[in-house]
Design an enzyme around this catalytic site. Structure first.
Site, PDB file in Angstrom:
ATOM      1  N   GLU A 219     -55.542 -48.199   8.394  1.00 36.79           N
ATOM      2  CA  GLU A 219     -55.366 -46.742   8.478  1.00 36.79           C
ATOM      3  C   GLU A 219     -54.605 -46.316   7.232  1.00 36.79           C
ATOM      4  O   GLU A 219     -53.390 -46.455   7.159  1.00 36.79           O
ATOM      5  CB  GLU A 219     -54.602 -46.382   9.760  1.00 36.79           C
ATOM      6  CG  GLU A 219     -55.327 -46.752  11.029  1.00 36.79           C
ATOM      7  CD  GLU A 219     -56.677 -46.076  11.162  1.00 36.79           C
ATOM      8  OE1 GLU A 219     -56.876 -45.013  10.546  1.00 36.79           O
ATOM      9  OE2 GLU A 219     -57.547 -46.603  11.876  1.00 36.79           O
ATOM     10  N   CYS A 253     -50.029 -38.759   6.739  1.00 42.36           N
ATOM     11  CA  CYS A 253     -51.238 -39.294   6.095  1.00 42.36           C
ATOM     12  C   CYS A 253     -52.408 -38.320   6.160  1.00 42.36           C
ATOM     13  O   CYS A 253     -53.305 -38.369   5.318  1.00 42.36           O
ATOM     14  CB  CYS A 253     -51.630 -40.632   6.713  1.00 42.36           C
ATOM     15  SG  CYS A 253     -52.009 -40.555   8.476  1.00 42.36           S
TER      16      CYS A 253
END
Length: 470
Positions: A219, A253
Site C-alpha cells: 500500500e 497517502c
C-alpha cells in the site's frame, strides 16, 4: 518489555520460527477462535483510545484528539464490527461453477489461513494502518507479527504494551526497532507481507521478499490528482479538497496531491481556500485542530520543495509563517509549477497544494496518464458523461466523485493501489481473501465418464474430442 515485544534481530528470528511452526501445527479453522481474537482487538482498542491518541500527539509534536478519533479510531472500530458480522460467512467453503461436461462432479472454493502474516505499519495513521491489516489477518485465521514505525516511537511502545496485555505472543507479536530491524523483518519468509508506506521503500520491501517468494501487499502512495470539470461547484471543490489537504496536515497517502483546473478559476480557488482556512482553522499557529509535521527531516524535505520556487508562485493561505522549531507548516498553494520541479515529482505528504493549468477534460486526463498511476483519483463535476470519461480513460487505485479520501472507510470496497501506487487490495471481504488461500477443490462423482478418457483411445474418445474442439 513483554516477551511478545520483539526488539532485537535474534528475538525476531526466534519468535518468527516459533509462530510459523505453530501456524502449521495449530491452524485457526474455527470461527469461534477468530471471533475471540477480534473481540480482544476491539477491547484493546477501546481501553487504550486515550493512551494511543496521547502517544501519537507527542510523536507528531501535536495532533488533534478529534482528528485521531475521526480518522483512526472510528474506521478501526467499524472495520472490526464489519469483520465480526461477516467473517463467519466469508470463511465457509463455497460452491463454484462447473462445466456441464464434468457433471455430476462439482467445484468448491475453500478459504484457508495462510499461516503467519507480517505487517509493516507506517507512522502517519499508526492506529488505523496497524489495526486494519490485523483485522483481515485475524479474521482469516492467521497469526500476526507487526513491525511498528520507528518514526512514531511513543505510539509504538504504547501499542506494543497494549498488545502484550490482550494477546498471547503465540498469536500476535509486536516488533519495535530501527531500520535494521525493519530490513530483517522484510526478509523473513512470511506467508504474506503487507507494507504501507512510500513507493521508494516499497521497492526495497518487495526486493527483500523476492528471494523467499513471499507474496506481498504493498500500500504505497504517489500523487493523487483532483480533476475539476467545467461544471463543478467550486465552493464544494475547495471545501472537500482543503479538508483532505489539511487533515493530518496533508500527511495522508490518499490526500489530494494536486488540482487540475482551468487557469481562469485559479484566483477564485485561492480566494475561497483562504476563506475556508480562516473559517476552519482560525489562529492556526495555536489551533488545537491543526497537526504538526511528524519530524525535522520531513519538515526540512518540504522546505526544500518550496524554497527553489519563485515567491510569486507560492501563495500562503494565512499570514502565519512556517515554524521549524514547532514543525508548524501552514497550508500554501503553488500556482502552476513546472512538472519537473520536486513539488510535482514527489509525493508531497504535506499541506502544499499545486494548482495545474489545464484546458478542459481531455487535457486533464492526458496529464494524469502521463504520470505514474495514482493511489486515488478525485473527480468533481455534475455531467455524468464527462465524469464517466475521466473514470474510463484513467487508471488509479480508487476513485471518489465529488469527494476525497472517504473511499478508504468503505469496508465493502477493496482498498489498494495499482502500478507504482501499490500491489493488491484489502479491507473487508477483499482483505479476508487477500489473507487467505482460496483453495480450489474438484470433487468427482462416483458416476463419471473418465473411463473413456484413458488409452488405448477409442473412436468414441476421438469423436467426442473432435466435437468439443470444433
Amino acid at each position: 518489555m513483554s516477551q511478545s515485544i520483539i526488539t532485537t534481530i535474534d528475538q525476531l528470528q526466534a519468535q518468527f520460527d516459533h509462530m510459523r511452526a505453530l501456524s502449521r501445527k495449530k491452524p485457526l479453522n474455527s470461527w469461534i477462535d477468530r471471533e475471540a481474537l477480534l473481540d480482544s482487538l476491539e477491547t484493546m482498542l477501546a481501553k487504550n483510545q486515550q493512551v494511543f491518541a496521547d502517544a501519537i500527539s507527542q510523536d507528531f509534536g501535536h495532533r488533534s484528539q478529534d482528528e485521531t478519533n475521526f480518522a483512526e479510531l472510528f474506521p478501526s472500530f467499524q472495520g472490526i464490527a464489519h469483520a465480526k458480522k461477516h467473517g463467519k460467512s466469508w470463511m465457509k467453503t463455497r460452491r463454484a461453477g462447473i462445466s456441464t461436461l464434468f457433471r455430476p462432479a462439482y467445484n468448491e472454493i475453500q478459504p484457508q489461513p495462510l499461516g503467519l502474516v507480517g505487517v509493516i505499519a507506517p507512522w502517519n495513521y499508526p492506529i488505523f494502518l496497524s489495526i486494519g491489516p490485523m483485522i483481515d489477518a485475524l479474521a482469516a485465521g492467521n497469526r500476526v507479527m507487526i513491525k511498528m514505525s520507528e518514526s512514531a516511537p511513543l505510539f509504538a511502545e504504547a501499542f506494543a504494551q497494549a498488545v502484550a496485555k490482550h494477546f498471547s505472543p503465540d498469536m500476535v507479536s509486536v516488533v519495535v526497532g530501527d531500520v535494521d530491524i525493519a530490513v530483517a523483518f522484510s526478509e523473513m519468509p512470511f506467508d504474506h507481507l503487507l507494507y504501507t508506506g512510500s513507493t521508494s521503500v516499497g521497492r526495497k520491501v518487495m526486493a527483500a521478499a523476492a528471494p523467499n517468494l513471499t507474496p506481498v501487499t504493498l500500500e504505497l502512495g504517489g500523487k493523487s490528482p483532483v480533476v475539476v470539470l467545467d461544471d463543478a461547484d467550486l465552493e464544494n471543490v475547495v471545501n472537500r479538497v482543503m479538508m483532505g489537504k489539511t487533515l493530518n496536515a496533508g500527511q495522508t497517502c490518499i490526500a489530494p496531491d494536486y488540482v487540475l483546473i482551468h487557469s481562469s478559476l485559479h484566483s477564485k480557488f485561492v480566494k475561497l481556500a483562504k476563506e475556508w482556512l480562516l473559517k476552519h482553522y482560525p489562529n492556526i499557529e495555536s489551533n488545537d485542530d491543526y497537526t504538526r509535521i511528524i519530524n525535522d527531516a520531513h519538515f526540512k524535505r518540504l522546505q526544500g520543495y518550496l524554497s527553489p520556487l519563485p515567491k510569486e508562485q507560492v501563495v500562503p493561505l494565512t499570514n502565519v509563517e512556517a515554524d521549524a522549531e514547532k514543525r508548524l507548516l501552514p497550508p500554501v498553494i503553488v500556482l502552476n509549477p513546472d512538472p519537473e520541479t520536486e513539488v510535482m515529482q514527489n509525493e508531497l505528504f504535506a499541506p502544499i497544494l499545486p494548482l495545474i493549468h489545464v484546458n478542459g477534460l481531455r487535457d486533464a486526463v492526458e496529464f494524469v496518464n502521463s504520470r505514474p498511476r495514482p493511489l486515488a483519483l478525485y473527480i468533481f463535476g455534475e455531467d455524468n458523461k464527462n465524469i464517466d470519461y475521466v473514470r474510463s480513460h484513467t487508471v488509479s487505485g480508487g476513485v471518489a466523485i465529488n469527494e476525497v479520501i472517504m473511499h478508504v472507510a468503505q469496508h465493502e470496497l477493496p482498498f489498494g493501489g495499482v502500478g507504482e501506487s501499490g500491489i493488491g487490495a484489502y479491507h473487508g471481504k477483499w482483505g479476508f481473501e487477500r489473507m487467505s488461500h482460496m483453495k480450489p477443490v474438484f470433487v468427482q462423482s462416483k458416476l463419471n465418464a473418465m473411463s473413456i478418457m484413458l488409452p488405448p483411445y477409442s473412436n468414441l474418445f476421438r469423436k467426442g474430442l473432435k466435437y468439443l474442439t470444433k
